[in-house]
Design an enzyme around this catalytic site. Structure first.
Site, short mmCIF file in Angstrom:
data_model
loop_
_atom_site.label_atom_id
_atom_site.label_comp_id
_atom_site.label_asym_id
_atom_site.label_seq_id
_atom_site.Cartn_x
_atom_site.Cartn_y
_atom_site.Cartn_z
CG ASP A 196 111.80 79.64 17.74
OD1 ASP A 196 112.28 79.00 18.69
OD2 ASP A 196 110.58 79.72 17.50
CG ASP A 283 106.74 76.42 22.64
OD1 ASP A 283 107.89 76.85 22.87
OD2 ASP A 283 106.28 76.32 21.49
C1 GLA Z 1 108.92 77.64 19.01
C2 GLA Z 1 108.84 78.74 20.04
C3 GLA Z 1 107.42 79.26 20.13
C4 GLA Z 1 106.94 79.73 18.77
C5 GLA Z 1 107.07 78.61 17.76
C6 GLA Z 1 106.81 79.06 16.35
O1 GLA Z 1 108.29 76.48 19.44
O2 GLA Z 1 109.27 78.27 21.29
O3 GLA Z 1 107.35 80.30 21.08
O4 GLA Z 1 107.69 80.85 18.37
O5 GLA Z 1 108.38 78.06 17.79
O6 GLA Z 1 106.87 78.00 15.46
#
Ligand code: GLA
Length: 643
Positions: A196, A283
């Site tokens: 990430d 997301d």
């Molecule tokens: C980010 C990623 C998600 C997830 C979260 C975890 O937002 O895009 O897919 O992995 O972090 O905190």
């Protein structure tokens, strides 16, 4: 996503003075980016010949994870037969770590949630991965490019977050790449890592959690909200280190590297050279509007996904909200669209309680087969409107798949025709509905009713327009825009701007944010126009900016042909463009300098035995963005059509 709270704001990045930038540019070695390299340069390391399938803890549980929940979903994957259909990766997302030991950097797992990790001596995931492997599955883990993760930045509730001093809570890869990659892969036996980017995005000196002393500052180099404000080389350098560590710690090459920088830092252009998956957007949430955003962020990147490296519009959300068992139309659409995009099929539900009807959706072997097709061609848009899209995917067998996607305003009667499919209009075309399994046959054109939010998906058999060849735009999995001519990345204005669940309607609304406008396209100019040179339209072809180099993998074809020229949509009517075809590094054909308004020139070259063909469009123009060029009707031919 459930962990984020409040709008995200980045402090301003320190601006690099122009004189320093000029000095850096001069110090760089003078290599010609358009010189042929005689090889396929997109990522092929790791194990992603087809998009990975599996399950991830994030959409189901956020940071509220434990081994019972995770292994329970893994067990259902095996028991339900999904494992036999290809679902393999069981991925632990954010929330597993409790601290880093200061004496030697060893990572400590939350023992209350993963009791098997504390069974003997040092904290270890080995008992967990052994169990997953014994089930015939593979195991994935999560980390961050920075010192801290996304949940540490955005979660309002610290109960699931790491504990201890500021340094002990630094559980990300920053400064620990070698030891952590060794720990995850060589010692703990993981097979997949998602990396990430929040640690390089959300911990500027002005962020509240840094100001309060909770975390150390790390100057942000990733900026999702402003396409031009990321420090791209700095982000790339971290991934280069991760790759080097992955090579050292996976002698058999059995790993997957998943990049999660959400389409920022112009990752579209380089992520395909660096990892197996690359997130194209922020997301997904279980809402129809968000599905549209995430789908759009990948749907026009058809030339940027290939066997070995795939576009990732995020994990599936089937099982919740707009995709739960009361929304079968939406759930089927979600699955069909992700399959057509060659997206990873990562389930995101608590499978211990997922209804059979939804398990059947994600177990549809015909749809899975589209996603796992060995040719690795992401679907291309054969028809594009804001309410309705037709996506066509060329399969390795020679058959095709078509998905008709009603984005949701009301039922639409769609006229699907042979031209959409690049099939002959005078020969029968048969369709197999991959949800109902019904067969139909038509010639030239057929009418299909598609309900609001429905996606009809068919396998297609017909007579190809090019009986003994293939348009390059039919095989995007074998075309790599190694240099796409984009020098000033711009946000793609066609990506649906859904309001983000985590910020509500605070602020001034959603802006175009994912760099992508002006990228290479199949059957379209880089800016979404129909390919056209001097008034001649090309229903098939590659649209790209000037000063670009495409790599094309060739197996058995003998000839490449194209009608080349400056596209009529170019705003630069002054500069000339020369088109070159190389075969394994050797110049095979070259056009005269072509200008706007001039009829296309036919270029053709013998490529028998050539492994990598390169198509170069070179200009003296300073602003490639004003100079889209067209490889009209570009095709590889064999047999008599090659003569
Ligand atoms: C980010 C990623 C998600 C997830 C979260 C975890 O937002 O895009 O897919 O992995 O972090 O905190």
């Amino acid at each position: 996503m459930q962990q984020k709270q409040g709008p995200r704001r980045l402090p301003r990045l320190a601006l690099v003075p122009l004189c320093l930038m000029a000095a850096l540019a001069q110090a760089a070695p003078a290599t010609d980016p358009l010189a042929p390299v005689a090889r396929w340069s997109a990522y092929t390391a790791g194990r992603a010949a087809t998009p990975p399938m599996g399950w991830s803890s994030w959409n189901a549980f956020g940071t509220d994870i434990d081994e019972v929940k995770i292994l329970g979903s893994a067990q259902r994957i095996v028991d339900s037969g999904l494992a036999a259909k290809g679902y393999r990766y069981i991925n632990i997302d954010d929330g597993w770590a409790t601290r880093r030991e200061l004496k030697d950097g060893h990572m400590v797992i939350r023992a209350d949630r993963f009791p098997s990790s504390a069974a003997g001596g040092r904290s270890t995931f080995r008992p967990f991965t052994d169990k997953v492997h014994a089930m015939g599955l593979k195991a994935g883990i999560y980390s961050d490019l920075g010192r801290n993760t996304c949940s540490q930045a955005y979660s309002g509730d610290s109960s699931d977050l790491p504990k201890g001093s500021v340094r002990e809570r630094e559980i990300g890869l920053y400064g620990h790449i070698d030891e952590d990659i060794k720990l995850f892969f060589a010692d703990w036996g993981f097979d997949f890592i998602k990396v990430d980017g929040c640690g390089l995005r959300a911990y500027g000196a002005n962020s509240p959690k840094v100001k309060s002393g909770e975390y150390r500052a790390l100057t942000p180099v990733l900026d999702l909200e402003s396409v031009s404000r990321s420090d791209i080389p700095a982000v790339q350098a971290e991934f280069a280190r991760i790759n080097a560590a992955l090579q050292r710690n996976n002698p058999d090459g059995d790993y997957l590297l998943s990049l999660c920088v959400w389409g920022a830092a112009n990752v579209r252009a380089w992520g395909k050279n660096v990892g197996n998956l690359s997130r194209t957007s922020d997301d997904i949430t279980p809402s129809w509007a968000r599905l549209l955003s995430n789908f759009d962020s990948a749907a026009k990147r058809e030339l940027y996904g290939h066997p070995g490296g795939w576009n990732d519009p995020d994990m599936l959300y089937i099982g919740k909200g707009d995709f739960d068992a009361a929304h079968m139309v939406e759930a089927k659409s979600h699955f069909s669209l992700w399959a057509m995009l060659n997206a990873p099929l990562m389930l995101g539900a608590d499978l211990r309680s997922t209804p059979e009807a939804l398990m059947d959706i994600v177990g549809n072997a015909d749809i899975i087969a589209l996603n796992q097709d060995p040719a690795g061609n992401q679907a291309t848009l054969a028809y594009d409107a804001d309410d309705l899209q037709i996506l066509v995917k060329q399969l390795a067998s020679g058959q095709k798949a078509v998905a008709i996607f009603n984005r949701g305003l009301g039922a639409i009667d769609v006229d699907l025709n042979a031209a959409h499919l690049k099939l002959r209009s005078d020969a029968p075309i048969s369709l197999t509905d991959l949800w109902s399994k019904a067969d139909t046959t038509f010639t030239n054109e057929t009418r299909i009713r598609v309900a609001a939010r429905e996606t009809r998906v068919f396998r297609v058999q017909g007579t190809r327009l090019l009986a003994q060849g293939v348009y390059l735009s039919e095989q995007p999995g074998s075309v790599n825009p190694a240099v796409d001519g984009v020098t000033s990345p711009q946000a793609d204005p066609t990506v649906f701007r859904s309001s983000a669940a985590w910020s509500g309607t605070k602020g001034a609304g959603e802006r175009p944010m994912y760099a992508g406008w002006g990228g290479a396209r199949a059957d379209s100019t880089p800016y979404g126009q129909i390919l056209q040179v001097a008034g001649n339209r090309y229903p098939a072809g590659i649209g790209i900016l000037a000063n670009s180099r495409l790599e094309v993998r060739n197996k058995d074809y003998r000839r490449i042909t194209a009608q080349v020229g400056v596209d009529d949509s170019a705003r630069d009517r002054m500069h000339g463009v020369s088109f070159m075809i190389y075969g394994d590094g050797k110049l095979l054909a070259k056009s005269k300098p072509m200008h706007w308004g001039q009829p296309a020139q036919a270029l053709s070259a013998d490529v028998a035995g050539v492994k990598v063909v390169e198509l170069v469009a070179r200009s003296t123009a300073l602003h490639n963005e004003l100079l889209p060029v067209t490889w009209g009707g570009a095709a590889l031919l064999s047999g008599s059509q090659a003569d």
